[in-house]
Structure formats: C-alpha cells, structure tokens
Design an enzyme around this catalytic site. Structure first.
Site, short mmCIF file in Angstrom:
data_model
loop_
_atom_site.label_atom_id
_atom_site.label_comp_id
_atom_site.label_asym_id
_atom_site.label_seq_id
_atom_site.Cartn_x
_atom_site.Cartn_y
_atom_site.Cartn_z
N ASP A 149 -5.13 -8.92 -4.36
CA ASP A 149 -4.05 -7.99 -4.68
C ASP A 149 -2.71 -8.70 -4.52
OD1 ASP A 149 -2.90 -5.50 -5.27
OD2 ASP A 149 -2.77 -4.94 -3.15
N GLY A 185 3.90 2.23 -0.59
CA GLY A 185 4.26 2.79 0.70
C GLY A 185 4.17 4.31 0.76
N GLY A 216 0.74 1.40 -6.17
CA GLY A 216 1.55 2.36 -5.41
C GLY A 216 1.15 3.80 -5.67
O1 G3H Z 1 0.60 -3.46 -2.59
C1 G3H Z 1 0.58 -3.70 -1.40
C2 G3H Z 1 -0.58 -3.34 -0.55
O2 G3H Z 1 -0.37 -2.11 0.06
C3 G3H Z 1 -0.91 -4.43 0.40
O3 G3H Z 1 -0.09 -4.45 1.49
O4 G3H Z 1 0.75 -6.80 1.54
O5 G3H Z 1 0.92 -5.28 3.54
O6 G3H Z 1 -1.28 -6.21 2.84
P1 G3H Z 1 0.10 -5.79 2.41
P1 13P Z 2 0.05 2.46 -1.92
O1 13P Z 2 1.08 1.92 -0.98
O2 13P Z 2 0.55 3.64 -2.69
O3 13P Z 2 -1.26 2.75 -1.26
O4 13P Z 2 -0.22 1.33 -3.03
C1 13P Z 2 -1.11 0.27 -2.77
C2 13P Z 2 -1.05 -0.81 -3.79
O5 13P Z 2 -0.45 -0.69 -4.85
C3 13P Z 2 -1.73 -2.05 -3.48
O6 13P Z 2 -1.54 -3.02 -4.46
ZN ZN Z 3 0.43 -2.95 -5.36
#
Ligand code: G3H
Ligand code: 13P
Ligand code: ZN
Length: 382
Positions: free
Chosen positions: A97, A194, A228
């Site tokens: 991700d 978030g 998100g």
């Molecule tokens: O898009 C972001 C995800 O919520 C992953 O979060 O980079 O804090 O692991 P992180």
């Molecule tokens: P959320 O913060 O809405 O859970 O989104 C997660 C996300 O896009 C991870 O790539």
């Molecule tokens: Zn994301």
C-alpha cells in the site's frame, strides 16, 4: 492460493462488485482476516503500507524506518500470509500500500508481495507516469499486479470543483492507464485518509463514473481504487470514549455512497485501515474494563499504561510496543496476551466481515480464475 490482484479484478469488473482491501500490522490480523474471508468465501486482499512494513521489522518508531528495515518487515508479513494463505481455498493477495519508490516496490516483490501500489500522485503527471511505468515493467515481468495513483486525496467538505481541485481528471486517467499499463488506479474523488474526513462527505461520484466510462470506451482493463474509505462508525468512536479514550470529532465515508460507486463508478478495491484501528482500540479498552485481571500481567499492564497516557491514540502501533514478538511472529507468551490478541483478531474480523458483505465480495471466490505469478507473468508477456 496466493495470486495477484488481476485475477480478482476480472470478475469484479464483470459483475460490478468490489473488495475491501485491509491494512495489516500484525501476524494475528493476517490470520484472522484470512479466516474471516474463508468463512465468507470471499477472495482476500491484505495490504502492508510502508510504515507497517517498518513496524513489522520491529522498528517501533516506524516513521523513521529504512528501506532495509522495510524489506525485513515485508518478508515477515509475506511469511505470515504464506503460512495462513498458501493452502487456503480462497485466492489471497498481498499488496504493497502506498509504495513510494521503485526500490520499495522491488523490495516488496522480492519479499513475496503479489501486488504493489506505486504512489506517484504527489509528482507531476509525466514524472508519475515514468515512475509507474518502471514499476509496471519490473512487476509484470514477475506476474505481480500494479496499482497507480492519479490525483491527490485531501480532506474535503465542499462538493464543488475548486480552481485548485486535486480530483482526478478523467482524461488524464485514461492517458495514465494507457501509458503505464497499470492494473488498478487509485483516484481522488472526495475520500481522504484517517478518521477526520469532514462532516457529511459527499463523494464526487461523477468523477468515478466519467473515468470508468472513458476507460471502457478505450477498452482499457483497469479496476478503480477508493483510498481513504473507512466508515468511521460513530458508535465505535463513542464506545472508545466511554471506555476512557479521547477521540475528537470524527467522520467517515457513508457506506451507501461507496455502494453507489461500486454499482456505477467502476470502484473495485476499497481501502480500509482506520476502521480496523478504531475497532481494535475499542476491543482492547473493553478488555481492560470487562476483564481487569489481565492487568496483573506485566506485558498487558505496560500496554494499559501507554494507552492511559495517550487517550487520543487509536493506532495500535502506538501502544503494542511491549509485545513486539507477538506482533511480528505471533508468539503468545501469557494467557493475558492471548486475550489481547483475541481482541485484535475480533476487531479485524468485525470490520472485514462487514465490508465483505457491504462491498459484495461475499461468496465470490469461485468466480476468480486464480493463476500463479508465473502464469500471470507469461500472460503479461503475451
Ligand atoms: O493509506 C494509509 C494507510 O492507512 C496506512 O497507514 O502508512 O500509517 O501504515 P500507515
Ligand atoms: P482509511 O484511513 O480511510 O482507512 O484509508 C486507508 C487507506 O486508504 C489505505 O491505503
Ligand atoms: Zn491510501
């Protein structure tokens, strides 16, 4: 069996459904999420973000992880996914991700990830395409699928185009997909990462619809991705606060809006992380209240102390530091830690179960024509 995102996208595009893509930060979550998808006969899409990979290498200040540490964490997550997913009756995808560099994507692929995201969305489109093309070339040669991103996600409360709009331009999206050959594309249409997404978010569904229609006209195979997209249930936030937490005003994406863009806007992958963090925090706080005897355990007591000092924290990585062996390798040193791990597992099962049903991947595993990465590499070459 492990496979890439591509075989999952095929039936989702044909039958207009989507998959939740769930971020994991511990071995227990991998086990529980795969189990839940097996029960619901849904393909499973797990993802490790760059920070998650650093954390899984034991880097507790995961914001500062090096590429070497991330590579170590990637192997640890990939080992866990292989352990619980290799012989699973459902197709299993492990996706990077928000990969931020070619090196990071390469490390993930070399560690055993079957799909990667290269997020060049902060770069000008030409640079983004060049970087994405480089990743696609390396990944497809190994049968690994690639998600790109175009447009910038931001907190949005209004639903009109501003002059400085960072929403994805549909014509740019077509150019991007044609030019890079990505299998999936993350778009910006009103979601944001978030727990604070703005009150009464109204997604610009027309953007997803326009991109999807343009791609179809050009006969381009590409699943659209909604980042998100956590729902941030008000009841879970309220429960956390009743249990001693202090989460401020929070709002997520209403599920009916996501269902609409699944139906008519080509959204096939929906990223969810925040909801898992919230449910985990609620369950652990609940454990402390309902079973205070767990606090006689030194490890659990240390977690309790961290949470007490940080009532606003809901990222489990902030408070699970006393049990890093459990996080990284699934070891269960004491019965009280077992109870805590059960709370973590219940949380991801609650969120994944809900999204499997809401997004429509329930009972869809049999529609996936699962191929190995070797077979997929040959297909890309052909
Ligand atoms: O898009 C972001 C995800 O919520 C992953 O979060 O980079 O804090 O692991 P992180
Ligand atoms: P959320 O913060 O809405 O859970 O989104 C997660 C996300 O896009 C991870 O790539
Ligand atoms: Zn994301």
């Amino acid at each position: 069996m492990l496979t890439s995102l591509k075989p999952l996208l095929e039936p989702a595009i044909k039958h207009s459904f989507a998959y939740g893509a769930f971020n994991v930060n511990s071995v227990a979550q991998v086990e529980a999420a795969i189990r839940m998808h097996e029960i619901f006969k849904s393909p499973v899409l797990l993802q490790g973000a760059e920070l998650a990979n650093a954390f899984m290498a034991g880097r507790t200040d995961f914001m500062n992880g090096t590429l070497e540490e991330k590579a170590k964490g990637m192997k640890i997550i990939a080992d866990a996914v292989r352990k619980y997913g290799e012989d699973s009756p459902i197709p299993v995808v492990l996706h990077l991700d928000h990969g931020h560099s070619f090196e990071s994507c390469k490390a993930a692929i070399d560690a055993g990830y079957t799909s990667v995201m290269i997020d060049g969305s902060s770069k000008p489109i030409e640079e983004n395409m060049e970087l994405t093309r480089e990743v696609v070339k390396y990944a497809h040669a190994k049968g690994v699928s690639v998600e790109g991103e175009l447009g910038v996600l931001a907190g949005v409360e209004d639903n009109v185009f501003a002059e400085s709009s960072t929403y994805t331009h549909p014509l740019d999206a077509v150019r991007f997909v044609k030019n890079t050959g990505v299998d999936a594309l993350a778009i910006s249409y009103g979601t944001s990462h978030g727990a604070v997404k703005g009150k009464n978010v109204k997604l610009r569904k027309e953007i997803a619809i326009a991109i999807n229609e343009c791609l179809s006209h050009e006969r381009l195979f590409c699943g659209l991705v909604s980042h998100g997209s956590s729902n941030v249930p008000a009841e879970v936030v309220a429960e956390i606060n009743e249990l001693g937490g202090q989460i401020g005003e929070s709002h997520g994406i209403p599920i009916p809006q996501l269902k609409e863009v699944i139906q008519i806007g080509g959204i096939r992958k929906i990223n969810v992380d925040t909801d898992i963090r919230l449910a985990t925090t609620r369950n652990i706080r609940n454990l402390f209240v309902k079973h205070p005897e767990v606090l006689n355990d030194d490890l659990v007591a240390a977690i309790y102390e961290i949470m007490k000092k940080n009532p606003a924290a809901f990222d489990p990585r902030a408070y699970l530091i006393p049990i890093m062996d459990t996080v990284m390798y699934g070891t269960i040193p004491t019965p009280a830690v077992q109870k805590l791990v059960d709370a973590i597992k219940d949380a991801i099962m609650e969120v994944t179960g809900k999204m499997i049903v809401e997004f429509g991947s329930y009972h869809m595993a049999h529609l996936v024509k699962t191929r190995s990465l070797e077979e997929l590499a040959q297909e890309y070459q052909a």
